[in-house]
Design a protein around this motif. Structure first.
Motif, mmCIF file in Angstrom:
data_model
loop_
_atom_site.group_PDB
_atom_site.id
_atom_site.type_symbol
_atom_site.label_atom_id
_atom_site.label_comp_id
_atom_site.label_asym_id
_atom_site.label_seq_id
_atom_site.Cartn_x
_atom_site.Cartn_y
_atom_site.Cartn_z
ATOM 1 N N TRP A 67 0.837 -1.214 0.000
ATOM 2 C CA TRP A 67 0.000 0.000 0.000
ATOM 3 C C TRP A 67 0.866 1.257 0.000
ATOM 4 C CZ3 TRP A 67 -0.349 4.197 3.210
ATOM 5 C CH2 TRP A 67 -1.381 5.105 2.914
ATOM 6 N N VAL A 68 1.921 1.284 0.804
ATOM 7 C CA VAL A 68 2.781 2.460 0.845
ATOM 8 C C VAL A 68 3.378 2.728 -0.534
ATOM 9 C CG1 VAL A 68 4.866 3.484 1.830
ATOM 10 C CG2 VAL A 68 3.296 2.222 3.302
ATOM 11 N N VAL A 69 3.868 1.687 -1.190
ATOM 12 C CA VAL A 69 4.448 1.857 -2.524
ATOM 13 C C VAL A 69 3.418 2.406 -3.488
ATOM 14 C CG1 VAL A 69 5.451 0.655 -4.502
ATOM 15 C CG2 VAL A 69 6.210 0.087 -2.193
ATOM 16 N N GLU A 70 2.210 1.850 -3.470
ATOM 17 C CA GLU A 70 1.173 2.265 -4.415
ATOM 18 C C GLU A 70 0.634 3.656 -4.104
ATOM 19 O OE1 GLU A 70 -3.277 0.877 -5.996
ATOM 20 O OE2 GLU A 70 -2.199 -0.330 -4.517
ATOM 21 N N ALA A 71 0.370 3.935 -2.833
ATOM 22 C CA ALA A 71 -0.285 5.194 -2.462
ATOM 23 C C ALA A 71 0.689 6.350 -2.313
ATOM 24 C CB ALA A 71 -1.070 5.010 -1.159
ATOM 25 N N CYS A 72 1.933 6.045 -1.911
ATOM 26 C CA CYS A 72 2.878 7.107 -1.556
ATOM 27 C C CYS A 72 4.158 7.087 -2.371
ATOM 28 C CB CYS A 72 3.237 7.002 -0.069
ATOM 29 S SG CYS A 72 1.821 7.028 1.041
ATOM 30 N N GLY A 73 4.463 5.964 -2.992
ATOM 31 C CA GLY A 73 5.704 5.844 -3.745
ATOM 32 C C GLY A 73 6.760 5.084 -2.978
ATOM 33 N N PRO A 74 7.806 4.641 -3.676
ATOM 34 C CA PRO A 74 8.818 3.778 -3.048
ATOM 35 C C PRO A 74 9.842 4.506 -2.199
ATOM 36 C CG PRO A 74 9.376 4.175 -5.338
ATOM 37 C CD PRO A 74 8.029 4.815 -5.119
ATOM 38 N N ASP A 75 9.844 5.843 -2.228
ATOM 39 C CA ASP A 75 10.902 6.590 -1.537
ATOM 40 C C ASP A 75 10.539 7.041 -0.126
ATOM 41 O OD1 ASP A 75 12.853 6.446 -3.526
ATOM 42 O OD2 ASP A 75 11.941 8.095 -4.646
ATOM 43 N N VAL A 76 9.322 6.754 0.344
ATOM 44 C CA VAL A 76 8.948 7.121 1.705
ATOM 45 C C VAL A 76 9.657 6.184 2.684
ATOM 46 C CG1 VAL A 76 7.055 7.282 3.375
ATOM 47 C CG2 VAL A 76 6.697 8.004 0.999
ATOM 48 N N PRO A 77 10.504 6.710 3.572
ATOM 49 C CA PRO A 77 11.172 5.840 4.547
ATOM 50 C C PRO A 77 10.168 5.231 5.532
ATOM 51 C CG PRO A 77 12.325 7.931 4.319
ATOM 52 C CD PRO A 77 11.001 8.095 3.642
ATOM 53 N N VAL A 78 10.357 3.955 5.833
ATOM 54 C CA VAL A 78 9.503 3.245 6.790
ATOM 55 C C VAL A 78 10.389 2.667 7.888
ATOM 56 C CG1 VAL A 78 7.929 1.300 7.128
ATOM 57 C CG2 VAL A 78 7.733 2.712 5.068
ATOM 58 N N HIS A 79 9.993 2.904 9.131
ATOM 59 C CA HIS A 79 10.720 2.415 10.303
ATOM 60 C C HIS A 79 9.887 1.333 10.988
ATOM 61 C CE1 HIS A 79 13.354 6.125 10.379
ATOM 62 N NE2 HIS A 79 12.304 6.580 9.708
ATOM 63 N N PHE A 80 10.370 0.117 11.024
ATOM 64 C CA PHE A 80 9.740 -0.952 11.802
ATOM 65 C C PHE A 80 10.408 -0.961 13.173
ATOM 66 C CE2 PHE A 80 8.962 -2.550 7.462
ATOM 67 C CZ PHE A 80 7.580 -2.715 7.531
ATOM 68 N N THR A 81 9.642 -0.689 14.229
ATOM 69 C CA THR A 81 10.236 -0.549 15.555
ATOM 70 C C THR A 81 9.710 -1.622 16.506
ATOM 71 O OG1 THR A 81 8.545 1.042 16.274
ATOM 72 C CG2 THR A 81 10.526 1.926 15.250
ATOM 73 N N ALA A 82 10.512 -1.892 17.523
ATOM 74 C CA ALA A 82 10.215 -2.974 18.460
ATOM 75 C C ALA A 82 9.289 -2.512 19.570
ATOM 76 C CB ALA A 82 11.515 -3.516 19.052
ATOM 77 N N PHE A 83 8.288 -3.321 19.834
ATOM 78 C CA PHE A 83 7.392 -3.135 20.980
ATOM 79 C C PHE A 83 8.081 -3.620 22.245
ATOM 80 C CE2 PHE A 83 4.663 -5.576 23.831
ATOM 81 C CZ PHE A 83 3.706 -4.656 24.209
ATOM 82 N N HIS A 84 7.844 -2.928 23.355
ATOM 83 C CA HIS A 84 8.211 -3.480 24.652
ATOM 84 C C HIS A 84 6.986 -3.425 25.565
ATOM 85 C CE1 HIS A 84 9.213 0.889 25.375
ATOM 86 N NE2 HIS A 84 8.512 0.635 26.459
ATOM 87 N N PRO A 85 6.828 -4.370 26.475
ATOM 88 C CA PRO A 85 5.629 -4.438 27.299
ATOM 89 C C PRO A 85 5.386 -3.132 28.048
ATOM 90 C CG PRO A 85 6.928 -6.433 27.543
ATOM 91 C CD PRO A 85 7.765 -5.466 26.769
ATOM 92 N N ASP A 86 4.175 -2.599 27.937
ATOM 93 C CA ASP A 86 3.878 -1.313 28.556
ATOM 94 C C ASP A 86 2.376 -1.139 28.694
ATOM 95 O OD1 ASP A 86 4.312 1.228 29.645
ATOM 96 O OD2 ASP A 86 5.831 1.725 28.162
ATOM 97 N N TYR A 87 1.999 -0.246 29.598
ATOM 98 C CA TYR A 87 0.618 0.208 29.805
ATOM 99 C C TYR A 87 -0.325 -0.976 30.022
ATOM 100 C CZ TYR A 87 -3.344 3.454 29.405
ATOM 101 O OH TYR A 87 -4.473 4.202 29.648
ATOM 102 N N ARG A 88 -1.211 -1.267 29.066
ATOM 103 C CA ARG A 88 -2.184 -2.337 29.247
ATOM 104 C C ARG A 88 -1.831 -3.599 28.473
ATOM 105 N NH1 ARG A 88 -7.792 1.278 28.984
ATOM 106 N NH2 ARG A 88 -7.393 2.444 30.917
ATOM 107 N N MET A 89 -0.579 -3.680 28.008
ATOM 108 C CA MET A 89 -0.137 -4.872 27.291
ATOM 109 C C MET A 89 1.164 -5.377 27.899
ATOM 110 S SD MET A 89 -1.199 -4.023 23.333
ATOM 111 C CE MET A 89 -0.901 -5.720 22.814
ATOM 112 N N LEU A 90 1.166 -5.504 29.211
ATOM 113 C CA LEU A 90 2.364 -5.949 29.919
ATOM 114 C C LEU A 90 2.623 -7.440 29.742
ATOM 115 C CD1 LEU A 90 1.879 -3.936 33.249
ATOM 116 C CD2 LEU A 90 3.476 -3.436 31.382
ATOM 117 N N ASP A 91 1.615 -8.181 29.278
ATOM 118 C CA ASP A 91 1.764 -9.626 29.121
ATOM 119 C C ASP A 91 2.239 -10.036 27.734
ATOM 120 O OD1 ASP A 91 -0.589 -8.714 27.991
ATOM 121 O OD2 ASP A 91 -1.706 -10.554 28.386
ATOM 122 N N VAL A 92 2.474 -9.052 26.871
ATOM 123 C CA VAL A 92 2.940 -9.341 25.510
ATOM 124 C C VAL A 92 4.459 -9.221 25.479
ATOM 125 C CG1 VAL A 92 2.835 -8.630 23.085
ATOM 126 C CG2 VAL A 92 0.787 -8.488 24.532
#
Length: 353
Positions: free
Chosen positions: A236-261
């Protein structure tokens, strides 16, 4: 304070806030879901204008923005409240705050711009919570910064209505927009919002404005990290925005109401990066983990490493003053003015008063 009308009267006497897709309908004295916008008599006002939870000078890469004035310091600040209800919120002490008094730092837009200049900052970031909800304050501050030669950066979930969207992104020089997942189920169950308005915001900001845009995707194990969902998102990003938009995949850490994940494994981030690049995205990064190779920038023309990054500190530099690869001359998309900054990883709290 900017004269912006963001309300509509309803047949039953309530006032509808038209700033974001929630369209909260308020009687006198009631606050919207975001907490900071409330009805006072015949108006919906931002009653936290000019107050912040604090200020700090950060590296611009922390926002994260990898293609916008690399290596430079940015003056960061936010307020209380938020118009999303993310169960995984990593800034919940401020974004979920319901205490106006918690915002002890008082500053006019002009004071913020002046503090940025004093601190040697090339930009000011509206962050920690979403600047959409403190719209008037953010726009006035962006105007004061522009007058002082300082750029403005929005770190936002992009949950804003079409009407105010134009002025908001028109005031910003750069934005990192959170694309939190790629299903309506995820948005409904884990953020209390909807996906479709966000996708329209992203498409608009990239295609219709001069604002430089990068996207962040927080990958949560078992929720939005499947190969199918990451593939659909990247396509979708490639089609809607083009291939040059930088995308950052970042790591989740347990927090707030999702401490069990559990925390996101680095292997999940690297797999997502591979999928996204296979879908045609040219600049894909991982975050919240230490991985120099996957946090560095590479020329799309010849593959040369043009910006090396070790956490938030720059190492290799292979761009000329125009932001083009010194080996093959291919431009790296983004905003590059002169040589890189040397701020590094420092984090420096700031008092304006």
């Amino acid at each position: 304070m900017s004269e912006i009308v963001l309300q509509r009267e309803q047949p039953d006497g309530r006032l509808m806030c038209t700033l974001c897709p929630r369209e909260c309908q308020l009687r006198d004295g009631q606050r919207g879901m975001c907490f900071v916008r409330m009805r006072q008599g015949s108006e919906i006002v931002l009653d936290t204008y000019g107050r912040s939870t604090g200020f700090c000078i950060d590296p611009i890469e922390k926002k994260p923005l990898n293609h916008f004035l690399p290596g430079t310091p940015v003056l960061s600040f936010g307020t209380a409240g938020c118009n999303l209800a993310c169960k995984f919120c990593q800034n919940h002490e401020t974004s979920k705050s319901r205490e106006v008094d918690a915002m002890s730092a008082r500053a006019t837009p002009e004071m913020i711009a002046a503090a940025a200049v004093r601190g040697g900052c090339r930009s000011v970031a509206f962050t920690y919570n979403d600047p959409v909800i403190f719209y008037e304050y953010a726009l006035d501050t962006a105007a004061a910064c522009r007058a002082a030669g300082v750029k403005s950066v929005a770190v936002t979930a992009g949950y804003i209505s079409g009407g105010p969207r134009e002025a908001f992104f028109g005031a910003m020089d750069a934005a990192n927009i959170d694309l939190k997942g790629f299903t309506e189920r995820f948005y409904r169950e884990l953020t209390g919002a909807a996906l479709a308005p966000l996708l329209e915001t992203i498409r608009y900001a990239v295609r219709e404005t001069a604002c430089w845009v990068e996207l962040t995707v927080l990958l949560i194990p078992g929720q939005n990290d499947s190969e199918a969902e990451v593939t659909a998102l990247a396509e979708w990003v490639v089609e809607a925005c083009g291939p040059d938009v930088p995308v950052h995949f970042t790591a989740f850490h347990p927090d707030y109401r999702m401490l069990d994940v559990p925390r996101t494994p680095v292997e999940t981030l690297l797999r997502a990066r591979t999928i996204a690049k296979g879908a045609g995205l040219r600049h894909v990064y991982v975050g919240n983990v230490h991985h120099e190779a996957a946090q560095s920038s590479y020329c799309a023309g010849c593959g040369t490493k043009v910006i090396g990054r070790d956490w938030y500190a720059l190492s290799d530099w292979g761009l000329d003053d125009r932001g083009a690869c010194v080996v093959c001359g291919t431009a790296l998309p983004g905003v590059f003015v002169g040589p890189p900054g040397t701020w590094g990883r420092r984090r420096q709290p700031v008092r304006l008063a």
